[in-house]
Design a protein around this motif. Structure first.
Motif, mmCIF file in Angstrom:
data_model
loop_
_atom_site.group_PDB
_atom_site.id
_atom_site.type_symbol
_atom_site.label_atom_id
_atom_site.label_comp_id
_atom_site.label_asym_id
_atom_site.label_seq_id
_atom_site.Cartn_x
_atom_site.Cartn_y
_atom_site.Cartn_z
ATOM 1 N N HIS A 20 -1.851 8.517 4.915
ATOM 2 C CA HIS A 20 -2.879 8.780 5.457
ATOM 3 C C HIS A 20 -3.398 7.744 6.495
ATOM 4 N N PHE A 21 -3.057 6.732 6.237
ATOM 5 C CA PHE A 21 -3.359 5.591 7.074
ATOM 6 C C PHE A 21 -2.118 5.731 8.306
ATOM 7 N N VAL A 22 -1.086 6.081 8.082
ATOM 8 C CA VAL A 22 -0.049 6.408 9.024
ATOM 9 C C VAL A 22 -0.440 7.533 9.760
ATOM 10 N N VAL A 36 0.759 -1.202 0.101
ATOM 11 C CA VAL A 36 -0.045 -0.178 -0.166
ATOM 12 C C VAL A 36 0.973 1.255 -0.142
ATOM 13 N N MET A 37 1.871 1.362 1.021
ATOM 14 C CA MET A 37 2.900 2.369 0.794
ATOM 15 C C MET A 37 3.633 2.609 -0.499
ATOM 16 N N GLU A 38 3.918 1.525 -1.066
ATOM 17 C CA GLU A 38 4.459 1.749 -2.411
ATOM 18 C C GLU A 38 3.545 2.102 -3.581
ATOM 19 N N LEU A 39 2.636 1.482 -3.483
ATOM 20 C CA LEU A 39 1.668 1.630 -4.843
ATOM 21 C C LEU A 39 0.613 2.696 -4.476
ATOM 22 N N MET A 40 0.260 3.027 -3.439
ATOM 23 C CA MET A 40 -0.535 4.177 -3.019
ATOM 24 C C MET A 40 -0.124 5.286 -1.801
ATOM 25 N N SER A 47 10.364 4.548 7.091
ATOM 26 C CA SER A 47 10.072 4.861 8.664
ATOM 27 C C SER A 47 8.625 4.339 8.927
ATOM 28 N N SER A 48 7.707 4.649 8.267
ATOM 29 C CA SER A 48 6.247 4.328 8.606
ATOM 30 C C SER A 48 6.418 2.708 8.521
ATOM 31 N N SER A 49 6.949 1.843 7.956
ATOM 32 C CA SER A 49 6.935 0.317 8.054
ATOM 33 C C SER A 49 7.696 0.146 9.291
#
Length: 400
Positions: A256-258, A246-250, A371-373
């Motif tokens: 926003h999820f973070v 999701v982080m890579e493709l969108m 960092s989010s991951s």
């Protein structure tokens, strides 16, 4: 049960199993309730009041549509041969044709047989004569009471499973009890009931049992038993992979999820645990399963990504509570298989999933994490560890 391929010997065995279960008093003697009188859709689910669901009883087809469907069925019958005798040969010669036709959807009248052929479960059945009957009749399981408690929570709006202690619930009990004995390390987890229930709608319980074994033990694709083992290790891996995709493709939605502190364990766990058999329209579930059994778990990632992409512009505007609600309740147009599946197949994720799996299994050996991951992974692990095998205990409401 539409599309079943059940011979007389299997039915005789099935009746014998049910008779023996009566003798063992696996269920109490409560009289079953009356059969439902409300209208049902074409799959056997009781229709909600004033329902306009697209998976309801279809309108009469035109002559052209019926002829096209008949031609399609003839093509499939020619592919598989009598009783599936030509299937393996056809797949070896025409793999791209098979893949294309499966993605378009398997004819419902042939679905049960073809699912067994593409999953490898038919071979398991033939190699293990009498094993299922022995597991059901002569073995005991520590999970028997838990299974009985959960039976009524599996597809509660389907007429086959509605009757208390009726044939549907009893067959479902037999499969789950047999698997809990067959693989005592896994035992029983409630999410297994939705998969077994789906299979029972298209095949006998012995066939359904061996297909469950084929999936969890990896007859064709990677074993899936980690979805149900203590701590749900495979669920943790899949959620980690999905979050990174999701982080890579969108990236806008991922960020926003973070910001809203939303992680995949809050909305996507049941996608993987039940392979979309819970809470999604049944006509979409069937199309997903056609592809899933042939191509593997990647289709769950693809469909999940497609759902997010389809609703992307709305999701990025929502605050936490509304966002979480939307992630658990997608609009009707987002669950149309003819819309969402082509979008899903546009995500080419096979290679990236392999890379992310290696990174997950060997942290530090792969590429550096965002960092989010890094921030979200401990949260996912902590959540899944706390919930453990009870992550599917929320799967108690009517899937419809």
């Amino acid at each position: 049960m539409g599309g079943s391929v059940i011979d007389l010997d299997i039915w005789t065995s099935r009746l014998k199993i049910l008779s023996e279960m009566d003798k063992k008093k696996a269920f109490d003697d409560t009289e079953p309730g009356p059969a439902p009188s409300r209208a049902v859709d074409r799959f056997g689910f009781i229709k909600p009041e004033q329902s306009n669901s697209p998976d309801g009883i279809p309108k009469g087809k035109s002559i052209h549509e019926r002829e096209r469907e008949e031609r399609r069925i003839r093509k499939w019958r020619k592919m598989i041969g009598v009783g599936g005798s030509d299937w393996k040969h056809y797949v070896r010669r025409n793999p791209h044709v098979v893949k294309r036709r499966i993605r378009k959807g398997i004819p419902d009248c042939l679905r049960g047989l073809i699912w067994q052929l593409i999953s490898g479960s038919r071979d398991l059945l033939l190699m293990n004569p009498g094993v299922y009957e022995t597991l059901v009749i002569y073995e005991t399981s520590a999970s028997e009471l838990e299974i009985i408690r959960d039976i009524s929570r599996t597809f509660p709006s389907h007429i086959f499973f509605q009757q208390r202690h009726g044939p549907g619930q009893r067959s479902l009990y037999n499969i789950l009890k047999a698997y809990s004995v067959y693989d005592r390390d896994v035992g029983y987890v409630q999410g297994m009931g939705f998969i077994a229930g789906l299979l029972l709608l298209y095949m006998s319980e012995e066939d359904a049992f061996w297909l469950l074994v084929a999936l969890l033990k990896g007859a064709v694709h990677a074993p899936m038993e980690g979805l149900y083992q203590a701590g749900l290790p495979l669920v943790q891996q899949y959620l980690s992979q999905f979050e990174k995709l999701v982080m890579e493709l969108m990236p806008k939605l991922g960020q926003h999820f973070v910001e809203e502190m939303i992680n995949p364990s809050m909305y996507a766990s049941q996608w993987f645990i039940t392979v979309f058999t819970y809470s999604f329209p049944f006509h979409l579930t069937l199309r997903v399963w056609d592809v899933f059994l042939y191509e593997g778990i990647k289709v769950v990632f693809q469909v999940g990504l497609a759902l997010l992409r389809f609703c992307h512009d709305d999701l990025v505007k929502l605050p936490f509570e509304k966002l979480l609600h939307s992630l658990r309740n997608f609009p009707e147009e987002a669950t149309d298989p003819d819309v969402i599946l082509p979008l899903a197949f546009s995500f080419k994720v096979s290679t990236r999933l392999e890379e992310l799996q290696k990174e997950y299994q060997n942290p530090g050996a792969g590429t550096s994490e965002t960092s989010s991951s890094k921030r979200l992974q401990p949260l996912i692990s902590k959540t899944m560890s706390r919930v453990g095998s009870r992550v599917v205990s929320n799967l108690t409401a009517d899937r419809k």
